[in-house]
Design a protein around this motif. Structure first.
Motif, PDB file in Angstrom:
ATOM      1  N   THR A 217       0.075   5.597   5.345  1.00 17.27           N
ATOM      2  CA  THR A 217      -1.161   5.099   4.303  1.00 17.27           C
ATOM      3  C   THR A 217      -0.417   5.527   3.577  1.00 17.27           C
ATOM      4  OG1 THR A 217      -2.880   5.752   5.424  1.00 17.27           O
ATOM      5  CG2 THR A 217      -2.303   3.547   6.201  1.00 17.27           C
ATOM      6  N   SER A 292       3.124  -2.026   8.464  1.00 19.35           N
ATOM      7  CA  SER A 292       2.386  -0.420   7.321  1.00 19.35           C
ATOM      8  C   SER A 292       1.345  -1.057   6.420  1.00 19.35           C
ATOM      9  CB  SER A 292       2.700   1.119   7.144  1.00 19.35           C
ATOM     10  OG  SER A 292       2.321   1.935   5.550  1.00 19.35           O
ATOM     11  N   SER A 294      -0.841  -1.198   2.442  1.00 24.16           N
ATOM     12  CA  SER A 294      -1.873  -0.655   2.387  1.00 24.16           C
ATOM     13  C   SER A 294      -2.095  -2.051   0.996  1.00 24.16           C
ATOM     14  CB  SER A 294      -0.783   1.002   1.531  1.00 24.16           C
ATOM     15  OG  SER A 294      -0.953   1.625   2.185  1.00 24.16           O
TER      16      SER A 294
END
Length: 788
Positions: A217, A292, A294
């Motif tokens: 991230t 992930s 973000s």
């Protein structure tokens, strides 16, 4: 309001000047236009491109983070596989009696401790052995499993053959991501066996795994987690207040099971847009999925912030440019206005329409130039200082790039007459400053050298027409003499040297060595002449006496005299240092220097020997584990020893500045190590007094030899090793005799003695046998408790 009106009046007055208006407009354009163009260009052209670059950079960062995460797990799997196949974990360990064979138990624990520290991801390593006698587990110390539930827990790992990543049951509050069980990697023991009898269980550090996940991230914003094949969360990191995004993505990826193994998409969640990347990680006997997510704002926030700052800064810059242009113009015009105001006081130039401001300034400049010539003549009084400054620059090499003609011209500008003249350099070195009969006022080298410089100037003034004296502030002075080529007289130089010696001996009571260079007619050779006399004075006799060294009559640099060095005395000095005898070392150094001076007479032969002796002492210091930089407070000791030119000073310097600090530091270091060693052994004795303990065993465990340990024990504790151990055992035996009903034979074994020997040693230390000691205590206690 009156000051403000005055300020407005000054601004109006300045604006009336044509020169001021032109300057203001030009400066405003220079400051305004580039800032405006660059601000607009950066914002409208660079922002979009940089945003794309940042997004691409984010994808690359995730891939690099995944590669790093994958490689860490790959390395861990390979390492665990390697450990499981080590010969120590063979079939024999199932039949060990780990209580009796305590050495094997200890070695297994040490091996597990070593493996536990071999990888940063490992929090702990456990070795489970399903022994027929009783199941045991090393954590990494030896433990017996008595709880059935605990046994079932470890037995479950033996069902997996070879290496695997088992899934642990989650806690009751499994919805809380923070309470996830740590990742575990197991390997069966015996490796490759169809019927494993144990397993090696590696528990990963949740904090270290989280740090790896944070690399997926940007700026540690968003979420990142790992899913098992069953889409259970194995590990996760989250910068948000709740886990709703993680649970949502977990459900989304569960629906995509069997579709693309990796990809990227954007997700609207809450009030934020997220960039989501996912992919597969192939693990042994398992396949994981990494995710992930973000916030787009965290990816593009730097360039958005920068673009906003650019706009604000550009606007502020434009406003500042306006004011700064005004003040810059005022500043540029200020000296002209001030000068014109002064000129108006002297003459009314404004009545002359043919003259503008700069015409009048030019006329006045010519007048001032004539006046400056007269001022330059006054500077001639400072020529001696200027000459010395020039010579110092020349000697130190700052004028090396100048040609002979340029240096010739500069010397003439300083007032030297060098046409058809020769140069000779003298080095005047005074000795004996540190002898006991020297006045304490002269103990400061800079003061003493200044006095020498003044005396040499006075003596030279009556003998030479052109000369300059340079103060080197190290008890030496340089003298540059210029004389006509046709009047070369070496005898007059020697007469000057003898007169200077006589005056210095009388006034300062110090001996002098004067070195005279060969003559030369080149300015560029002056630095070489100073260097030659500096080296040539090293060929003086080492004893403190007046000497004249004429480099034209002798060539000391061609000497091939073989150097003498007393190696045997050096060994004696080093031996005295090792045993810490400072006074004996000082006497040996005196003998060392006397031995040198009996064989050598020149400083150039003695100085390297002293430097070699210091180097040997420093080698001894380094060998002892003490850093010379800390011992000598960062001083360059080789540079200091090279400056010493007197035998007594050498002895005092080596003793006071080198040997004494070293011996004191060494003694402090040895005492501290011995104290720590004895404290460790005492702690061990208090914990293991009931075992068969010997001095040799304790010395071996502590990494010392028995003699050193015994000597340290006696010095620090006040008892020898055996007496101290016996005292501990006797005191424990007394406590058992008085507070328990144990048999005396059992007490003897409890404190580490055989029964017969225990009776003798107890009576020796207390005066009575153990049985009588107990009876006396019981009798005394009965008397105390008897009613009055």
């Amino acid at each position: 309001m009156f000051p403000f009106l005055q300020h407005i009046k000054k601004m109006t007055s300045s604006w009336s000047s044509q020169f001021f208006r032109k300057s203001f407009i030009l400066i405003l354009l220079i400051a305004f236009i580039p800032g405006l163009i660059s601000g607009i260009g950066i914002y409208f052209i660079g922002v979009s491109k940089v945003e794309d670059e940042l997004k691409e950079l984010h994808k690359t960062q995730i891939l690099q983070g995944v590669d790093n995460l994958n490689s860490q797990f790959d390395y861990l799997e390979m390492a665990v596989t390697h450990w499981a196949f080590t010969p120590r974990f063979n079939i024999q360990i199932i039949d060990f009696n780990y209580v009796q064979q305590f050495q094997e138990t200890r070695e297994i624990s040490q091996t597990l401790f070593t493996l536990q520290g071999s990888h940063p991801l490992i929090e702990k390593i456990e070795l489970f052995i399903d022994s027929p006698q009783q199941p045991i587990v090393f954590r990494p110390k030896y433990n017996v499993i008595t709880d059935e539930q605990e046994y079932d827990y470890y037995q479950s790992f033996t069902t997996h053959r070879n290496i695997t990543w088992p899934s642990l049951p989650q806690s009751a509050n499994e919805k809380d991501i923070e309470n996830l069980q740590p990742l575990i990697l197991t390997h069966s023991i015996l490796a490759n066996s169809n019927d494993p009898f144990g397993s090696m269980i590696v528990t990963l550090d949740k904090e270290m795994v989280s740090q790896l996940l944070w690399t997926l991230t940007p700026y540690n914003q968003g979420v990142a987690f790992l899913l098992s094949e069953n889409h259970e969360i194995l590990a996760a990191v989250n910068s948000m207040e709740d886990d709703s995004l993680i649970r949502y993505l977990q459900g989304q990826l569960s629906e995509k099971r069997g579709e693309d193994t990796n990809g990227t998409f954007t997700l609207e969640f809450g009030e934020e847009t997220y960039s989501v990347s996912y992919g597969k990680m192939n693990r042994i006997n398992s396949e994981w999925t990494y995710i992930s997510a973000s916030p787009m704002s965290s990816i593009t926030s730097p360039i958005v912030l920068i673009s906003q700052i650019i706009i604000v800064v550009s606007l502020v810059g434009l406003i500042i440019a306006l004011f700064m242009s005004w003040f810059a113009s005022k500043r540029i015009y200020y000296p002209i206005a001030k000068l014109m105001k002064q000129l108006e006081t002297d003459e009314k130039w404004s009545n002359n329409k043919d003259e503008d401001e700069f015409t009048l300034i030019e006329r006045k400049y010519k007048q001032l130039s004539k006046e400056s010539l007269s001022l330059q003549s006054r500077l001639s009084t400072h020529l001696p200082q200027l000459k010395n400054s020039f010579l110092l620059q020349l000697i130190q090499g700052y004028l090396y790039h100048y040609s002979e003609e340029e240096l010739h011209e500069r010397m003439e500008n300083f007032g030297w007459d060098i046409d058809n003249h020769m140069f000779v350099v003298m080095d005047i070195q005074v000795l004996g400053l540190h002898e006991a009969n020297v006045n304490m006022l002269n103990q400061d080298e800079s003061i003493a050298t200044s006095a020498v410089t003044k005396i040499i100037e006075d003596v030279a003034e009556h003998r030479f027409h052109q000369f300059n004296v340079l103060n080197f502030y190290d008890l030496s002075t340089g003298l540059l003499i210029l004389y006509p080529r046709e009047q070369e007289n070496r005898k007059s130089l020697h007469e000057f040297a003898e007169k200077a010696m006589e005056v210095l001996n009388k006034v300062l009571q110090m001996q002098v060595t004067i070195t005279i260079s060969k003559p030369d007619d080149k300015v560029k050779r002056i630095p070489s002449l100073f260097e030659e006399v500096r080296q040539g004075k090293q060929y003086r006799n080492f004893e403190n006496e007046n000497q004249i060294i004429d480099l034209q009559q002798i060539n000391p640099f061609s000497s091939s005299h073989q150097m003498h060095y007393p190696f045997e005395m050096e060994r004696e000095i080093l031996q005295a240092i090792r045993i810490g005898h400072i006074k004996e070392t000082e006497n040996l150094i005196k003998q060392f220097i006397e031995e040198l001076m009996s064989k050598e007479t020149k400083e150039i032969n003695i100085q390297p020997a002293i430097t070699q002796l210091f180097g040997s002492i420093q080698h001894e210091i380094i060998y002892s584990g003490i850093h010379p930089y800390e011992l000598f407070n960062g001083k360059n000791m080789f540079e200091e020893v090279a400056k010493i030119r007197e035998p007594d000073q050498m002895t005092k310097w080596l003793t006071k500045e080198v040997i004494t600090p070293f011996i004191q530091s060494l003694e402090a270091k040895v005492n501290m190590k011995m104290k720590q060693l004895v404290e460790e052994v005492c702690s061990y004795l208090h914990s293991h007094y009931m075992e068969d303990i010997s001095l040799d065993q304790c010395a071996e465990d502590a990494g010392a030899n028995p003699y050193t340990l015994s000597k340290a024990f006696k010095k620090i504790i006040g008892f020898n090793f055996i007496d101290y151990l016996t005292t501990i055992r006797i005191e424990k035996a007394k406590s058992l005799l008085l507070q328990t009903n144990m048999k005396i034979s059992d007490i003897a074994e409890q404190v580490g003695y055989r029964h017969s020997y225990f009776n003798r040693i107890f009576k020796k230390h207390t005066g009575v046998p153990p049985s009588q000691f107990r009876k006396q205590h019981v009798a005394n206690q009965s008397k105390t408790n008897r009613p009055m």
